[in-house]
Write a protein that holds these residues in place. Structure first.
Motif, PDB file in Angstrom:
ATOM      1  N   ALA A   1      52.938  17.744 118.919  1.00  0.00           N
ATOM      2  CA  ALA A   1      52.458  18.111 120.390  1.00  0.00           C
ATOM      3  C   ALA A   1      51.773  19.235 120.209  1.00  0.00           C
ATOM      4  O   ALA A   1      52.377  20.467 120.035  1.00  0.00           O
TER       5      ALA A   1
ATOM      6  N   ALA B   1      52.148  25.654 119.017  1.00  0.00           N
ATOM      7  CA  ALA B   1      51.449  26.231 120.011  1.00  0.00           C
ATOM      8  C   ALA B   1      50.417  27.003 119.420  1.00  0.00           C
ATOM      9  O   ALA B   1      50.382  27.653 118.281  1.00  0.00           O
TER      10      ALA B   1
ATOM     11  N   VAL C   1      48.412  15.485 122.078  1.00  0.00           N
ATOM     12  CA  VAL C   1      49.503  14.936 121.262  1.00  0.00           C
ATOM     13  C   VAL C   1      48.835  14.068 120.345  1.00  0.00           C
ATOM     14  O   VAL C   1      47.938  13.041 120.552  1.00  0.00           O
TER      15      VAL C   1
ATOM     16  N   ARG D   1      50.073  22.804 122.073  1.00  0.00           N
ATOM     17  CA  ARG D   1      50.056  23.357 123.164  1.00  0.00           C
ATOM     18  C   ARG D   1      48.784  24.541 122.950  1.00  0.00           C
ATOM     19  O   ARG D   1      49.100  25.463 122.425  1.00  0.00           O
TER      20      ARG D   1
ATOM     21  N   ILE E   1      47.699  26.061 129.771  1.00  0.00           N
ATOM     22  CA  ILE E   1      48.231  25.487 128.701  1.00  0.00           C
ATOM     23  C   ILE E   1      47.730  23.890 128.603  1.00  0.00           C
ATOM     24  O   ILE E   1      48.212  22.967 129.488  1.00  0.00           O
ATOM     25  N   ASN E   2      46.850  23.542 127.795  1.00  0.00           N
ATOM     26  CA  ASN E   2      46.400  21.924 127.742  1.00  0.00           C
ATOM     27  C   ASN E   2      47.105  21.294 126.616  1.00  0.00           C
ATOM     28  O   ASN E   2      47.624  21.968 125.572  1.00  0.00           O
ATOM     29  N   SER E   3      47.876  20.134 126.898  1.00  0.00           N
ATOM     30  CA  SER E   3      48.545  19.305 125.685  1.00  0.00           C
ATOM     31  C   SER E   3      47.736  18.307 125.011  1.00  0.00           C
ATOM     32  O   SER E   3      46.891  17.564 125.473  1.00  0.00           O
TER      33      SER E   3
ATOM     34  N   THR F   1      56.561  21.012 118.257  1.00  0.00           N
ATOM     35  CA  THR F   1      55.504  21.315 118.988  1.00  0.00           C
ATOM     36  C   THR F   1      54.850  22.642 118.256  1.00  0.00           C
ATOM     37  O   THR F   1      55.537  23.389 117.874  1.00  0.00           O
TER      38      THR F   1
ATOM     39  N   SER G   1      46.134  27.106 124.342  1.00  0.00           N
ATOM     40  CA  SER G   1      45.655  27.981 125.380  1.00  0.00           C
ATOM     41  C   SER G   1      44.678  29.035 124.762  1.00  0.00           C
ATOM     42  O   SER G   1      44.413  29.219 123.495  1.00  0.00           O
TER      43      SER G   1
END
Length: 322
Positions: A149, A114, A181, A151, A177-179, A112, A153
């Motif tokens: 992924a 961010a 992938v 994350r 928070i939008n994801s 992940t 913002s």
């Protein structure tokens, strides 16, 4: 003739300027961008066929003898060519494209990353499964052949995260928070960009994207997890004396900061100021003293009180953080 030739050259130059492999949806290095290119080609072919059919119909209508089509026949043509056939074509294109709209699944074992959009830079934090986050800024590295992924913002206003060769755009909204992938397939150095107007320096908010073979990425990530070493370098003393640690964190030297970019491995990045300037001593020193000259509206304060020599000393210290 000269005017026509000049216009042709200008149009051709502009078209060719848009043909690149480091920031183009038509030069994908990720699975999702390849799907977008495929759909674009299908839609383009469909549009060309429809436009060609309309052109032939217009040609026939212009050349047809007067009175050759009565009202009933004309209404039938309008019904089929203006209603039924376009509806069938659009429904077919929709049905064909729906499977491509399905989000890519991610598992807890996937990496992940961010990313927060700031004015006008990118806050990046890698979160490998079972390990502490690794902070960075203005550069994103991803492994090829693995699912990642994002994350996303917005830290202040709405931004839009876009790596054309990897996947589609995704808005970055404060408080949400939008994801996204993704999966990269081809190693290389590419470019991302903010795609939502976010202020004076919106066009100056880019970032490097480096897709790496998995083994090389794992080695790089392990290196990034190591803290910096305290130093008695003149530049380090200037960093402390001018209060730089109030906004910037250097792991192992200062406390973390949530205001400005993390500088722990600043010297390992290829560019400065979110993909705008090459990472040279002169550029770093110039940006420290007068960041507003490079990025209008930037929130970083200027340091005109630093002499040229002090600016260079501070820049060399920061470049040594690798």
């Amino acid at each position: 003739m000269r005017g026509k030739s000049s216009a042709t050259l200008i149009v051709t130059a502009n078209v060719l300027a848009g043909c690149n492999t480091h920031q183009s949806t038509l030069a994908p290095f990720g699975v999702d961008a390849a799907d977008i290119r495929h759909l674009f080609i299908i839609m383009l072919v469909g549009a060309v066929v429809i436009a060609g059919g309309v052109a032939l119909l217009m040609r026939h209508a212009v050349r047809a003898p007067e009175g050759s089509i009565d009202h009933r026949k004309g209404m039938r043509i309008v019904l089929w060519l203006g209603g039924i056939i376009p509806t069938i074509v659009l429904l077919a294109l929709l049905a064909y494209s729906l499977p491509y709209m399905k989000p890519r699944p991610a598992s807890p074992a996937d990496l992940t990353i961010a990313v927060d959009g700031e004015q006008f830079w990118w806050r990046v934090a890698y979160a490998p499964p079972g390990r502490a986050p690794i902070l960075s800024a203005n550069e994103i590295r991803i492994p090829t052949g693995r699912t990642v992924a994002f994350r996303l913002s917005g830290g202040d206003v709405v931004h839009s995260f876009w790596i054309p060769g990897l996947a589609g755009k995704m808005d970055m909204i404060p408080g949400r928070i939008n994801s996204l992938v993704v999966r990269a397939e081809k190693p290389g150095r590419y470019r991302g960009q903010c795609a939502e107007f976010c202020g004076l320096s919106h066009a100056l908010m880019a970032f490097d994207v480096i897709a790496m073979p998995p083994a090389a990425f794992d080695a790089w990530l392990a290196e990034q997890a190591r803290p910096a070493r305290p130093s008695d370098d003149p530049g380090a003393r200037l960093f402390a004396a001018n209060g730089c640690s109030g906004c910037h964190g250097i792991a192992g030297v200062t406390a973390p900061s949530r205001i400005g970019p993390d500088l722990t491995h600043f010297g390992s990045r290829r560019t400065l100021a979110a993909g705008i300037l090459p990472m040279t001593t002169a550029n770093v020193a110039k940006f420290i003293r007068h960041p507003e000259k490079t990025k209008p509206g930037v929130r970083m304060p200027s340091f005109p009180q630093l002499s040229d020599d002090e600016g260079v000393a501070l820049a060399r210290y920061l470049q040594g953080l690798k």
